[in-house]
Scaffold this motif. Structure first.
Motif, PDB file in Angstrom:
ATOM      1  N   GLY A 124     -61.469  97.766 -20.413  1.00 28.51           N
ATOM      2  CA  GLY A 124     -60.379  97.943 -19.449  1.00 28.51           C
ATOM      3  C   GLY A 124     -59.063  98.279 -20.133  1.00 28.51           C
ATOM      4  N   ALA A 125     -58.762  97.572 -21.213  1.00 25.08           N
ATOM      5  CA  ALA A 125     -57.502  97.798 -21.936  1.00 25.08           C
ATOM      6  C   ALA A 125     -57.494  99.161 -22.621  1.00 25.08           C
ATOM      7  N   VAL A 126     -58.613  99.540 -23.233  1.00 24.74           N
ATOM      8  CA  VAL A 126     -58.683 100.833 -23.936  1.00 24.74           C
ATOM      9  C   VAL A 126     -58.555 101.981 -22.940  1.00 24.74           C
ATOM     10  N   LEU A 127     -59.299 101.922 -21.841  1.00 26.20           N
ATOM     11  CA  LEU A 127     -59.260 103.001 -20.850  1.00 26.20           C
ATOM     12  C   LEU A 127     -57.905 103.085 -20.152  1.00 26.20           C
ATOM     13  N   ALA A 128     -57.261 101.935 -19.925  1.00 31.03           N
ATOM     14  CA  ALA A 128     -55.950 101.946 -19.280  1.00 31.03           C
ATOM     15  C   ALA A 128     -54.886 102.525 -20.212  1.00 31.03           C
ATOM     16  N   ALA A 129     -54.989 102.194 -21.491  1.00 35.91           N
ATOM     17  CA  ALA A 129     -53.990 102.660 -22.455  1.00 35.91           C
ATOM     18  C   ALA A 129     -54.133 104.146 -22.769  1.00 35.91           C
ATOM     19  N   HIS A 130     -55.326 104.682 -22.600  1.00 35.43           N
ATOM     20  CA  HIS A 130     -55.576 106.084 -22.967  1.00 35.43           C
ATOM     21  C   HIS A 130     -56.220 106.832 -21.806  1.00 35.43           C
ATOM     22  N   LYS A 131     -55.571 106.794 -20.638  1.00 28.78           N
ATOM     23  CA  LYS A 131     -56.094 107.457 -19.434  1.00 28.78           C
ATOM     24  C   LYS A 131     -56.380 108.934 -19.682  1.00 28.78           C
ATOM     25  N   GLY A 132     -57.608 109.341 -19.378  1.00 28.57           N
ATOM     26  CA  GLY A 132     -57.969 110.745 -19.481  1.00 28.57           C
ATOM     27  C   GLY A 132     -58.203 111.245 -20.897  1.00 28.57           C
ATOM     28  N   GLN A 133     -58.005 110.384 -21.891  1.00 27.32           N
ATOM     29  CA  GLN A 133     -58.157 110.804 -23.281  1.00 27.32           C
ATOM     30  C   GLN A 133     -59.446 110.308 -23.910  1.00 27.32           C
TER      31      GLN A 133
END
Length: 149
Positions: A124-133
Motif C-alpha cells: 500500500g505504501a509503495v503503490l501510494a508513493a509511486h502512483k502509476g510508476q
C-alpha cells in the motif's frame, strides 16, 4: 492542462492525422473516463483517477499481449503492443528495478515490516508513493522476496 484535457486534445489531433491505432486507444480511454465520471456523478476526474484508468488499460493490453504470444497469434500481439505504447505515453516514467527495490527497502525500514503479515502495509505504501510508476505484480514479487528472506 489536466490529463483529461490533454487526452481530448491528442484524440482530436490523432483523428485529423488519421492515426487509427492512437484514435482507437484514446477512444477507449475517453469512454473509460466518461463511464467513471457517470459512475461517480462528477463533471471531471482528478489526474490521479485518470492515471489509474490508464494504468488499468495498460495492464489489460499487457495481459492480452501475453495471452496472444502464448497462443502463437503474433499478429494480435503486435496490435496490443502498439496500443500499449500509445497508452504508456500518458503514464509517469516507470521505476527501474533498482529504484523499485530501493523504494521497497525504504518502506520496509520505515514501517518496521518483518514478515509476510506486513505485505499489505508495504504494498500500500509503495503503490501510494509511486502512483502509476510501478507494475503491481513486479512490486508484489519483490516485496514477497524481501519479506520472506
Amino acid at each position: 492542462m489536466s490529463l483529461s484535457e490533454r487526452i481530448d486534445k491528442d484524440y482530436i489531433a490523432a483523428y485529423k492525422a488519421k492515426e487509427t491505432t492512437k484514435v482507437a486507444v484514446l477512444r477507449h480511454l475517453k469512454t473509460a473516463i466518461k463511464n467513471r465520471m457517470v459512475d461517480e456523478m462528477r463533471d471531471a476526474l482528478s489526474d490521479d483517477v485518470v492515471l489509474e484508468l490508464i494504468a488499468k488499460q495498460v495492464k489489460q493490453r499487457k495481459d492480452a499481449f501475453d495471452q496472444y504470444s502464448k497462443a502463437g497469434r503474433d499478429d494480435l500481439a503486435q496490435v496490443e503492443a502498439a496500443e500499449m505504447v500509445e497508452l504508456e505515453q500518458y503514464l509517469p516514467k516507470q521505476l527501474t528495478d533498482d529504484e523499485l527495490s530501493a523504494a521497497i527497502d525504504a518502506v520496509i525500514a520505515q514501517t518496521g515490516a518483518s514478515g509476510m503479515k506486513d505485505m499489505g502495509k508495504v504494498m500500500g505504501a509503495v503503490l501510494a508513493a509511486h502512483k502509476g510508476q510501478v507494475d503491481g505484480k513486479q512490486a508484489s514479487d519483490m516485496v514477497k522476496a524481501k519479506l520472506s528472506a
